[in-house]
Design a protein around this motif. Structure first.
Motif, PDB file in Angstrom:
ATOM      1  N   ASP A  99       0.811  -1.226   0.000  1.00 35.76           N
ATOM      2  CA  ASP A  99       0.000   0.000   0.000  1.00 35.76           C
ATOM      3  C   ASP A  99       0.839   1.269   0.000  1.00 35.76           C
ATOM      4  N   ASP A 100       2.147   1.121   0.026  1.00 37.78           N
ATOM      5  CA  ASP A 100       3.038   2.273   0.120  1.00 37.78           C
ATOM      6  C   ASP A 100       3.646   2.593  -1.248  1.00 37.78           C
ATOM      7  N   ARG A 101       3.125   3.596  -1.928  1.00 30.74           N
ATOM      8  CA  ARG A 101       3.711   4.145  -3.171  1.00 30.74           C
ATOM      9  C   ARG A 101       4.026   3.072  -4.215  1.00 30.74           C
ATOM     10  N   LEU A 102       3.068   2.225  -4.501  1.00 33.19           N
ATOM     11  CA  LEU A 102       3.308   1.177  -5.490  1.00 33.19           C
ATOM     12  C   LEU A 102       3.758   1.763  -6.827  1.00 33.19           C
ATOM     13  N   ASP A 103       3.224   2.939  -7.174  1.00 31.70           N
ATOM     14  CA  ASP A 103       3.568   3.560  -8.454  1.00 31.70           C
ATOM     15  C   ASP A 103       5.017   4.041  -8.491  1.00 31.70           C
ATOM     16  N   ARG A 104       5.668   4.107  -7.317  1.00 33.48           N
ATOM     17  CA  ARG A 104       7.065   4.554  -7.258  1.00 33.48           C
ATOM     18  C   ARG A 104       7.960   3.489  -6.634  1.00 33.48           C
TER      19      ARG A 104
ATOM     20  N   ALA B 195      -2.027  -2.778 -11.462  1.00 34.38           N
ATOM     21  CA  ALA B 195      -1.906  -1.320 -11.507  1.00 34.38           C
ATOM     22  C   ALA B 195      -1.482  -0.821 -12.880  1.00 34.38           C
ATOM     23  N   GLY B 196      -1.403  -1.735 -13.855  1.00 36.18           N
ATOM     24  CA  GLY B 196      -1.002  -1.339 -15.198  1.00 36.18           C
ATOM     25  C   GLY B 196       0.486  -1.081 -15.335  1.00 36.18           C
ATOM     26  N   ILE B 197       1.281  -1.681 -14.467  1.00 44.94           N
ATOM     27  CA  ILE B 197       2.741  -1.502 -14.473  1.00 44.94           C
ATOM     28  C   ILE B 197       3.394  -2.792 -14.941  1.00 44.94           C
ATOM     29  N   ASP B 198       4.349  -2.689 -15.841  1.00 42.81           N
ATOM     30  CA  ASP B 198       5.069  -3.863 -16.316  1.00 42.81           C
ATOM     31  C   ASP B 198       6.060  -4.302 -15.237  1.00 42.81           C
ATOM     32  N   PRO B 199       5.908  -5.505 -14.676  1.00 39.67           N
ATOM     33  CA  PRO B 199       6.830  -5.957 -13.624  1.00 39.67           C
ATOM     34  C   PRO B 199       8.292  -5.954 -14.060  1.00 39.67           C
ATOM     35  N   SER B 200       8.546  -6.136 -15.351  1.00 38.24           N
ATOM     36  CA  SER B 200       9.945  -6.172 -15.803  1.00 38.24           C
ATOM     37  C   SER B 200      10.631  -4.821 -15.651  1.00 38.24           C
ATOM     38  N   ASP B 201       9.846  -3.753 -15.501  1.00 41.14           N
ATOM     39  CA  ASP B 201      10.418  -2.430 -15.263  1.00 41.14           C
ATOM     40  C   ASP B 201      10.691  -2.170 -13.788  1.00 41.14           C
ATOM     41  N   ARG B 202      10.152  -3.032 -12.925  1.00 42.26           N
ATOM     42  CA  ARG B 202      10.184  -2.730 -11.495  1.00 42.26           C
ATOM     43  C   ARG B 202      10.851  -3.801 -10.626  1.00 42.26           C
ATOM     44  N   ILE B 203      11.147  -4.969 -11.170  1.00 42.95           N
ATOM     45  CA  ILE B 203      11.694  -6.047 -10.363  1.00 42.95           C
ATOM     46  C   ILE B 203      13.146  -6.314 -10.753  1.00 42.95           C
ATOM     47  N   VAL B 204      13.998  -6.325  -9.742  1.00 46.09           N
ATOM     48  CA  VAL B 204      15.420  -6.634  -9.895  1.00 46.09           C
ATOM     49  C   VAL B 204      15.696  -7.911  -9.117  1.00 46.09           C
TER      50      VAL B 204
END
Length: 534
Positions: free
Chosen positions: A118-123, A152-161
């Motif tokens: 719930d904390d700033r998922l978009d960031r 949330a319409g976010i591509d996980p490949s852009d956000r997961i390391v």
């Protein structure tokens, strides 16, 4: 880096093992796996990479700098680390010391995981770190975040390391998903990985200057080859010699240190490395020394201990690893394996596979159910029984499978100052139980958040000396989280982990009681009140 003996008994204990360690620096510098004996040699042969990490980890820095630059450019300022044990404890210390924010997910508690979601998922950028690539907690976190990003319409490949070992199942999954991957040195065990990709990647993303850690550690390398003026040798001789002399309860004191949280990292390193074959050293964090004959007080940058250890964080990491490896040599154990960890994992899997059975509590006291053997009539009686059950050379371990941030939800008076806020948080914190029980016994009382401790002191609990008494705390789940692609929720996994570990303890004849809070907030308050009546 300085290691100073401040008590005559420590100097005598260290001297007693000096002959056994005389050739250890040269053999370690040569990477000699036979140092710990023939039985340990196969494992040690593929676990000595930590000795050169201050140099070899520099290969990661150019790629890591590019990733940090990209993440900053995209405005991703919420760094979440999904990792357990060695994959989370070192980054937590690094970031706390550098005063940079890092959200650590080393839990299966649904409430705590929801906090992060719930904390700033978009960031948010998520580091998924697992050496084996199959850690159940970390795999669950990855699946949950993948679904949350997609929703949330976010591509996980852009956000997961991903940080993992070459050839692990996680590496293959990351390749297929298109995630950024950092491969760690496969010849470095998890608890010795502070200066590897596991420690550096999440810390750098959070804003820590990780190259400085490597500089600090590299300064130690020439010293660790010496037989005189070698801080790792001095610390290892003190730890091992004192343990052989019966001082096997390691009280870690760091109140004056600028390094924030190092004892939590040391706890895992020492407990999991030495606690096996009925031997071991029990680290005790956040405790006051009692003067008991089996205590050894080691102070980080403080004059309060029997041993004083001074040095920068990078140097501390490397020297403690070196000293712990030598302590294993002194005690006659393999410091690189964890033979008793698998039992609790296997039991957890069996609990998840079985149809749930509603067990009857032995006792119900308000919002607290008691499971296990007890003759007590109320909760304070249960706690009294546990304290009386601790042998004169033993300890009590409190293990809470709860949200470790829940206390910060406690209401505070309007316009409260920091002291008033701290009082409110303390009164709502399960960890306060450790202090309340510690003043009512001369024996050490430890505290661990579950399942975090399973990747730390869990090995010692089951493989170390059979003198522990165990108190589990679980809590009712009001808002669960489904693990995508799995037939269980986080709440079900969390309870299975508690039951699995309790079974592993009782199978070894180690007494364990479970307290279940039917209402978490009321249950904590009731439990702390009962402890004050003991």
């Amino acid at each position: 880096m300085d290691v100073t003996y401040r008590e005559e008994g420590v100097a005598e204990a260290a001297s007693s093992v000096a002959a056994r360690l005389a050739d250890a620096p040269a053999r370690l510098a040569a990477g000699e796996a036979a140092l710990w004996g023939a039985a340990a040699e196969p494992e040690a042969a593929v676990r000595l990479g930590w000795l050169t990490l201050p140099r070899t980890s520099r290969e990661l820095l150019p790629e890591l700098d590019k990733l940090v630059e990209r993440v900053r450019a995209e405005g991703l300022d919420h760094v979440v680390l999904a990792g357990m044990g060695g994959s989370s404890l070192a980054p937590e210390v690094i970031c706390n010391t550098a005063d940079v924010p890092l959200t650590v997910l080393d839990t299966t508690d649904p409430q705590q995981v929801r906090r992060a979601l719930d904390d700033r998922l978009d960031r948010t950028v998520v580091v998924v770190a697992s050496k084996s690539g199959s850690t159940v907690e970390t795999d669950s976190h990855r699946r949950i975040y993948e679904e949350a990003f997609r929703s949330a319409g976010i591509d996980p490949s852009d956000r997961i390391v991903v940080v993992t070992d070459p050839g692990s199942p996680l590496e293959q999954a990351a390749i297929e998903a298109g995630y950024t991957i950092f491969l760690a040195d496969p010849e470095v065990g998890g608890r010795y990985s502070a200066l590897s990709a596991f420690g550096l990647v999440p810390s750098a993303l959070a804003g820590a200057e990780v190259s400085e850690l490597l500089d600090e550690a590299e300064e130690m390398l020439p010293l660790l080859r010496l037989t005189e003026g070698n801080p790792g040798l001095a610390l290892g001789a003190a730890l091992g010699g004192a343990a052989l002399a019966g001082r096997d309860k390691l009280i870690l004191e760091d109140q004056l240190s600028e390094i924030n949280g190092l004892p939590d990292w040391i706890e895992q390193l020492v407990a999991e490395s030495t606690g096996k074959d009925g031997k071991g050293i029990l680290p005790v964090v956040a405790a006051e020394p009692t003067g008991a004959r089996d205590e050894l007080v080691v102070a980080i940058e403080s004059d309060d201990g029997d041993v004083r250890v001074d040095g920068s964080l990078g140097a501390q990491f490397l020297v403690w690893e070196y000293a712990t490896a030598l302590t294993g040599l002194v005690l006659g154990v393999n410091p690189f394996d964890q033979p008793d960890v698998a039992g609790a994992k296997d039991n957890t899997a069996r609990v998840l596979e079985q149809a749930p059975v509603a067990a009857e509590p032995a006792l119900v006291d308000g919002p607290v159910e008691v499971y296990g053997e007890t003759h007590a009539k109320d909760l304070s009686g249960v706690l009294t029984e546990l304290l009386h059950a601790v042998p004169r050379d033993g300890y009590l371990a409190v293990m809470a499978y709860l949200d470790r941030l829940a206390a910060f939800d406690a209401p505070v008076p309007k316009d409260a100052d920091f002291e008033q806020m701290t009082e409110a948080w303390t009164a709502a914190d399960a960890q306060t139980l450790r202090a309340l029980l510690a003043v009512r016994t001369e024996r050490p009382v430890t505290f661990g958040w579950g399942p975090r401790f399973l990747h730390s002191t869990g090995q010692y609990h089951k493989g170390g000396p059979a003198n522990g008494v165990f108190l589990q705390i679980t809590g009712a789940v009001t808002a669960d989280v489904q693990v995508p692609g799995k037939p269980y929720t986080l709440g079900e996994l969390q309870l299975a982990q508690a039951l699995g570990d309790q079974r592993a303890l009782t199978e070894r004849g180690r007494p364990a009681i479970r307290l279940h809070l039917t209402d978490r907030v009321a249950g904590i308050a009731h439990l702390l009140a009962a402890a004050q009546e003991v």
